[in-house]
Design a protein around this motif. Structure first.
Motif, short mmCIF file in Angstrom:
data_model
loop_
_atom_site.label_atom_id
_atom_site.label_comp_id
_atom_site.label_asym_id
_atom_site.label_seq_id
_atom_site.Cartn_x
_atom_site.Cartn_y
_atom_site.Cartn_z
N GLY A 87 -13.33 -48.64 6.58
CA GLY A 87 -15.32 -48.62 6.87
C GLY A 87 -16.20 -48.29 7.42
O GLY A 87 -14.91 -46.26 7.30
N ARG A 88 -16.74 -47.34 7.87
CA ARG A 88 -17.57 -46.11 8.73
C ARG A 88 -16.23 -45.51 9.42
O ARG A 88 -16.23 -44.35 9.44
CB ARG A 88 -18.88 -47.24 9.24
CG ARG A 88 -19.85 -46.59 8.41
CD ARG A 88 -20.97 -47.87 9.58
NE ARG A 88 -20.95 -48.98 9.75
CZ ARG A 88 -20.85 -50.11 9.24
NH1 ARG A 88 -22.23 -50.20 8.22
NH2 ARG A 88 -20.79 -51.29 10.19
N ILE A 89 -16.24 -46.77 9.98
CA ILE A 89 -15.41 -46.18 11.82
C ILE A 89 -14.27 -45.60 11.57
O ILE A 89 -13.53 -44.48 11.48
CB ILE A 89 -15.88 -46.39 13.35
CG1 ILE A 89 -17.11 -47.82 13.61
CG2 ILE A 89 -14.77 -46.04 14.01
CD1 ILE A 89 -17.60 -48.20 14.69
N GLY A 90 -13.43 -46.13 10.72
CA GLY A 90 -12.14 -46.33 10.32
C GLY A 90 -11.86 -44.80 9.47
O GLY A 90 -11.19 -44.21 9.19
N TYR A 147 -5.03 -49.56 5.00
CA TYR A 147 -5.66 -50.50 4.48
C TYR A 147 -6.62 -51.03 5.24
O TYR A 147 -6.93 -51.54 6.21
CB TYR A 147 -4.10 -51.37 4.88
CG TYR A 147 -4.81 -52.74 4.38
CD1 TYR A 147 -4.70 -53.28 3.37
CD2 TYR A 147 -5.27 -54.29 5.29
CE1 TYR A 147 -4.52 -54.04 2.84
CE2 TYR A 147 -5.52 -55.18 4.66
CZ TYR A 147 -4.86 -55.22 3.58
OH TYR A 147 -5.73 -56.72 2.62
N ASP A 148 -7.29 -51.33 3.92
CA ASP A 148 -8.39 -52.89 3.97
C ASP A 148 -8.75 -53.60 2.28
O ASP A 148 -8.61 -52.40 1.70
CB ASP A 148 -9.85 -51.80 4.05
CG ASP A 148 -11.53 -52.28 4.32
OD1 ASP A 148 -12.12 -51.86 4.87
OD2 ASP A 148 -11.36 -52.27 3.45
N LYS A 149 -9.29 -54.51 2.77
CA LYS A 149 -8.73 -55.20 1.68
C LYS A 149 -10.26 -54.91 0.13
O LYS A 149 -10.41 -55.09 -0.18
CB LYS A 149 -9.66 -56.93 1.95
CG LYS A 149 -8.31 -57.69 2.76
CD LYS A 149 -9.24 -58.95 2.88
CE LYS A 149 -7.93 -59.92 2.38
NZ LYS A 149 -8.48 -60.84 3.35
N HIS A 179 -9.84 -51.10 13.57
CA HIS A 179 -11.57 -50.56 13.13
C HIS A 179 -11.84 -51.57 11.94
O HIS A 179 -12.86 -51.77 10.92
CB HIS A 179 -11.58 -48.77 11.84
CG HIS A 179 -11.27 -47.63 13.08
ND1 HIS A 179 -11.65 -47.88 14.59
CD2 HIS A 179 -10.09 -46.90 13.41
CE1 HIS A 179 -11.22 -47.02 14.84
NE2 HIS A 179 -10.35 -46.41 14.55
N LEU A 180 -11.24 -52.92 12.25
CA LEU A 180 -12.03 -54.32 11.35
C LEU A 180 -12.50 -54.85 12.31
O LEU A 180 -13.65 -54.89 13.54
CB LEU A 180 -10.90 -55.46 11.55
CG LEU A 180 -9.37 -54.76 10.59
CD1 LEU A 180 -8.04 -55.98 10.91
CD2 LEU A 180 -9.57 -55.09 8.83
N PRO A 181 -13.59 -55.78 11.88
CA PRO A 181 -14.75 -56.61 12.52
C PRO A 181 -13.86 -57.52 13.46
O PRO A 181 -13.63 -58.08 12.36
CB PRO A 181 -15.65 -56.90 11.16
CG PRO A 181 -14.60 -57.18 10.35
CD PRO A 181 -14.11 -55.87 9.89
P1 NAD Z 1 -17.88 -51.62 8.76
O1 NAD Z 1 -18.05 -52.52 8.77
O2 NAD Z 1 -18.04 -49.72 8.66
O3 NAD Z 1 -15.43 -51.79 8.48
C1 NAD Z 1 -15.37 -52.31 8.70
C2 NAD Z 1 -14.15 -52.54 7.50
O4 NAD Z 1 -13.27 -53.55 8.32
C3 NAD Z 1 -15.24 -53.00 6.56
O5 NAD Z 1 -14.86 -51.80 5.30
C4 NAD Z 1 -14.58 -53.73 5.61
O6 NAD Z 1 -13.54 -53.99 4.26
C5 NAD Z 1 -12.71 -53.81 6.42
N1 NAD Z 1 -12.45 -55.69 6.20
C6 NAD Z 1 -13.09 -56.75 7.01
N2 NAD Z 1 -12.08 -57.70 6.37
C7 NAD Z 1 -10.60 -57.07 6.61
C8 NAD Z 1 -9.96 -57.80 6.43
N3 NAD Z 1 -9.24 -59.02 6.07
N4 NAD Z 1 -9.10 -57.26 5.88
C9 NAD Z 1 -8.83 -55.38 5.78
N5 NAD Z 1 -9.84 -54.74 6.41
C10 NAD Z 1 -11.11 -55.52 6.54
O7 NAD Z 1 -17.93 -52.13 10.69
P2 NAD Z 1 -17.53 -50.09 11.90
O8 NAD Z 1 -19.07 -49.70 11.84
O9 NAD Z 1 -16.14 -49.60 11.09
O10 NAD Z 1 -17.10 -50.90 12.20
C11 NAD Z 1 -15.40 -51.53 12.92
C12 NAD Z 1 -15.21 -51.64 14.67
O11 NAD Z 1 -15.81 -51.81 15.56
C13 NAD Z 1 -15.99 -53.09 14.17
O12 NAD Z 1 -15.35 -54.38 15.17
C14 NAD Z 1 -17.03 -53.71 15.60
O13 NAD Z 1 -17.94 -53.79 16.21
C15 NAD Z 1 -16.50 -52.35 16.36
N6 NAD Z 1 -17.28 -51.25 16.83
C16 NAD Z 1 -16.68 -51.40 18.56
C17 NAD Z 1 -17.11 -50.12 19.34
C18 NAD Z 1 -17.34 -50.07 20.67
O14 NAD Z 1 -17.87 -49.57 21.25
N7 NAD Z 1 -16.22 -49.63 20.62
C19 NAD Z 1 -18.60 -49.78 18.51
C20 NAD Z 1 -18.70 -49.44 17.23
C21 NAD Z 1 -18.39 -50.21 16.76
#
Ligand code: NAD
Ligand code: MLT
Length: 530
Positions: free
Chosen positions: A151-154, A171-173, A204-206
Motif C-alpha cells: 500500500g502507501r508505505i510498502g 505481495y499484496d492481495k 506493511h500490512l494493516p
Molecule cells: P495501506 O492500507 O496503504 O496498505 C496496506 C496494504 O496491505 C494494502 O495495499 C492492502 O491491499 C494490503 N493488504 C491488506 N490485507 C492483506 C492481506 N491479507 N494480504 C496481502 N495484502 C493485504 O496502509 P499503509 O498506510 O501503507 O500502512 C501500513 C501499516 O503501517 C498499517 O498497519 C499501519 O497501521 C502501519 N503504520 C505504522 C506506523 C508506525 O508508526 N510504525 C505509521 C504509519 C502506519
C-alpha cells in the motif's frame, strides 16, 4: 448564540491542529487523562482526536452519547471499534497519508541499523569501548527485499530500497501486477513465494483478522536461512515466540521492530537480544508527519462537526476525496428526495430505486444512494441517522437499495429520480441542483413536472383541474395561519386533474390538509416535512 461544539484532544497533536480546532470549537486538551477520566467525561464531547494509544472500544463509544466524530491523527484505526462507531452514526476519520513518508524512512532506518549494528555499536562506544571487530555488518546492495503489503508505505519503502540497488518482490492481495511493474517491483503470487525469495522482509500490512500472526512458525520455516525481518506496521502481525525461536535457532539473522502486540512494551526478553533492534513505535514520529497528521485530522473533525465533506472518513462509503467534493452538493438533494418519497408513501418501505441521470451517471454515486436512504430513515429511528449509519440502519430494516445510471437526461444536466416502494405502491419523485451551488430543486412528483426550490415543509394536492381551486387552498392556509413560501402547478397535467406543490414556513397540520380534502374536487393531499 448556539453552544459551540466541544472537542477533546486526547493525545498530543501538532499545535497548529489544536489552534485550528479552537477557531470553531470549545477545545479541551486531555493528554494527561487516565482511562477512568476519559470514561467519566467522554459523554461531554462532540468530537475526539486520538493517536494510537487511546483505545476507543464499544463500551467507551456507548458512553459517548454526544460524539459525532472520532479523528485519528495517523494511519491505523485498529484502536477504534469502527463498527460500534458506525452503528451510532459517528464518523471515523484518519490522516492516512500524513505519516507514510515518516514510516517508510523509519523502516529504512531500522533496516540499515539492523544490518550495521548501529544501536549496539553506539551503546558499546558510549560505554567506553572501541570494538570495531564485534560489529561487522551486511549490505543491502544486491539483496532481495520482500515487501508484504504494497500500500502507501510498502510502495514508498520499495522505491527507497531500489535506490539502494536492492531487488524488490512484493505481495499484496489487492494490488495489480501492473502497479508492481510500474514501480520496478516483481509482484509474487503468495506470501510463501515471497518468503522463499527474500533476504529482508518488511511488513506493511494493516492489522486485520487475516493478518494477525501472519509471521508465525510456519512462515518463518518457509523463509530463507539468514533472513532479516522488519516490522514498522503493527505488532500483532508477528508471533513473537516464533520470532524468538527463529532468532535463537539461527534461521532469522535479525529483526527490527518498531511496533509490539501490547504497547508500552518494555520488559520482553526479545528486546535484550543483540540481533534485535527496537524502537518504541516511532514510525510516525517526525515533526513533519505530526504537523501533517494534526492539521489533517483537525480539518476532518471540523468538517464533520460543521456539515462539510469528510474526505478521509473510513466508515462513509469509500469514495475518492475529489469525487466526494464534486458530489457533496447533491447530498442534500438526495436526502430530501428520499424523505419526500417516504412521506408521500404508505406503509413500511421495502425497496428503493435511485436513478442517476445526466452527468451524475458517470460518477461514483454510492454516497448519494446512501443519502437517499438517510432521507428515508431520518426521524424514524431511535438513533440519529447520517451518511455513516444509514446503510446499516436500512439493512436492519430490510430496505433494499438499487441504483441505475443513464447518461441521457432530457431537460437537466443532472437528475436524480427516487422511487420508493412501500405498501402496495410506489412513489416517484425527482430533483436536480440549480444555480452555482446546485441548490436542491424538486422537478417531479406524482407524475407531474415542476421546478421549485425544496423547502423544509411541503404540501401537495391532486385536484380537479378547474378554476378557483388554488385560491381555495390559499384561503384555508391563510385561515390556518400557514405562510406559503412558493407554489407551483404541475406542467404536464394529464386528463382532468392537476397537481399543486406548495412550500411553507412551518409544518402543515393534518387537520389543515383534511379541511382542503373535504372541499369538492380535491382527491389527494399530503403534508411532508423533510
Ligand atoms: P495501506 O492500507 O496503504 O496498505 C496496506 C496494504 O496491505 C494494502 O495495499 C492492502 O491491499 C494490503 N493488504 C491488506 N490485507 C492483506 C492481506 N491479507 N494480504 C496481502 N495484502 C493485504 O496502509 P499503509 O498506510 O501503507 O500502512 C501500513 C501499516 O503501517 C498499517 O498497519 C499501519 O497501521 C502501519 N503504520 C505504522 C506506523 C508506525 O508508526 N510504525 C505509521 C504509519 C502506519
Ligand atoms: C499510525 O498508524 O499512524 C501509527 O501507528 C503512528 C501513530 O499513530 O502515532
Amino acid at each position: 448564540m448556539s453552544e459551540r461544539a466541544k472537542v477533546l484532544v486526547k493525545e498530543p497533536i501538532a499545535d497548529a491542529g489544536v489552534d485550528l480546532l479552537r477557531e470553531r470549537f470549545e477545545v479541551e486538551v486531555g493528554t494527561d487523562w487516565d482511562a477512568g477520566e476519559l470514561a467519566g467525561r467522554i459523554a461531554d464531547f462532540d468530537g475526539i482526536l486520538i493517536r494510537s494509544v487511546t483505545k476507543l472500544d464499544a463500551g467507551l463509544i456507548e458512553r459517548a452519547q454526544r460524539l459525532r466524530v472520532i479523528g485519528r491523527a495517523g494511519t491505523g484505526i485498529d484502536n477504534v471499534d469502527v463498527e460500534a462507531a458506525t452503528k451510532r452514526g459517528i464518523v471515523v476519520a484518519n490522516a492516512p497519508e500524513a505519516n507514510s513518508i515518516a514510516a517508510a524512512e523509519h523502516t529504512l532506518a531500522l533496516m540499515l541499523a539492523l544490518c550495521r549494528n548501529v544501536p549496539q555499536a553506539h551503546g558499546s562506544l558510549a560505554g567506553g569501548a572501541w570494538e570495531r571487530s564485534s560489529f561487522k555488518g551486511a549490505e543491502l546492495y544486491g539483496k532481495t527485499l520482500g515487501v508484504l503489503g504494497f500500500g502507501r508505505i510498502g510502495q514508498l519503502v520499495a522505491q527507497r530500497a531500489i535506490g539502494f540497488d536492492m531487488s524488490v518482490v512484493g505481495y499484496d492481495k489487492f494490488v495489480t501486477a501492473e502497479r508492481f511493474r510500474e514501480l520496478g517491483v516483481e509482484g509474487v503470487e503468495s506470501p510463501e513465494e515471497l518468503y522463499s525469495r527474500a533476504d529482508f522482509i518488511s511488513l506493511h500490512l494493516p492489522k486485520t483478522p487475516e493478518t494477525v500472526g501472519i509471521i508465525d512458525a510456519a512462515a518463518i520455516a518457509a523463509m530463507r536461512p539468514g533472513v532479516r525481518i522488519v516490522n514498522c506496521a503493527r505488532g500483532e502481525l508477528i508471533d513473537l515466540d516464533a520470532l524468538g525461536d527463529g532468532l535463537e535457532g539461527g534461521r532469522v539473522a535479525g529483526a527490527a521492530l518498531d511496533v509490539f502486540p501490547e504497547e508500552p512494551f518494555t520488559s520482553h526478553p526479545i528486546l535484550r537480544r543483540s540481533d534485535v533492534v527496537a524502537t518504541p513505535h516511532l514510525g510516525a514520529s517526525t515533526e513533519e508527519a505530526q504537523d501533517r497528521a494534526g492539521i489533517v485530522t483537525a480539518e476532518q473533525v471540523t468538517a464533520a462537526l460543521s456539515g462539510g465533506v469528510v474526505t478521509t472518513a473510513v466508515n462513509i462509503a469509500a469514495v475518492r476525496p475529489e469525487v466526494m467534493e464534486a458530489l457533496a452538493p447533491f447530498v442534500p438533494l438526495c436526502e430530501k428526495l428520499g424523505a419526500l418519497a417516504q412521506g408521500l408513501g404508505d406503509g413500511a418501505v421495502g425497496r428503493v430505486e435511485v436513478e442517476f441521470r445526466g452527468r451524475l451517471a458517470d460518477a461514483d454515486t454510492r454516497i448519494l444512494g446512501i443519502a437517499v436512504l438517510a432521507g428515508i430513515l431520518k426521524g424514524h429511528t431511535e438513533e440519529a441517522v447520517n451518511l455513516v449509519n444509514a446503510p446499516h440502519l436500512a439493512e436492519q430494516r430490510g430496505i433494499e437499495l438499487t441504483e441505475t445510471r443513464e447518461s441521457s437526461s432530457e431537460d437537466f444536466t443532472e437528475l436524480v429520480v427516487v422511487r420508493v416502494h412501500s405498501g402496495d405502491g410506489a412513489v416517484e419523485v425527482a430533483g436536480t441542483g440549480a444555480g452555482p451551488r446546485n441548490a436542491p430543486h424538486l422537478v417531479r412528483v406524482w407524475g407531474d413536472d415542476f421546478f421549485l426550490p425544496f423547502a423544509d415543509h411541503l404540501a401537495i394536492f391532486r385536484y380537479a383541474d378547474q378554476p378557483g381551486m388554488i385560491g381555495r387552498v390559499g384561503t384555508i392556509f391563510g385561515e390556518e395561519g400557514v405562510n406559503i413560501v412558493s407554489a407551483a402547478v404541475g406542467a404536464e397535467t394529464e386528463g382532468d386533474t392537476a397537481v399543486i406543490t406548495l412550500t411553507t414556513d412551518n409544518p402543515v397540520n393534518q387537520s389543515t390538509i383534511d379541511r382542503i380534502l373535504e372541499l369538492d374536487g380535491f382527491a389527494v393531499g399530503r403534508a411532508v416535512s423533510i
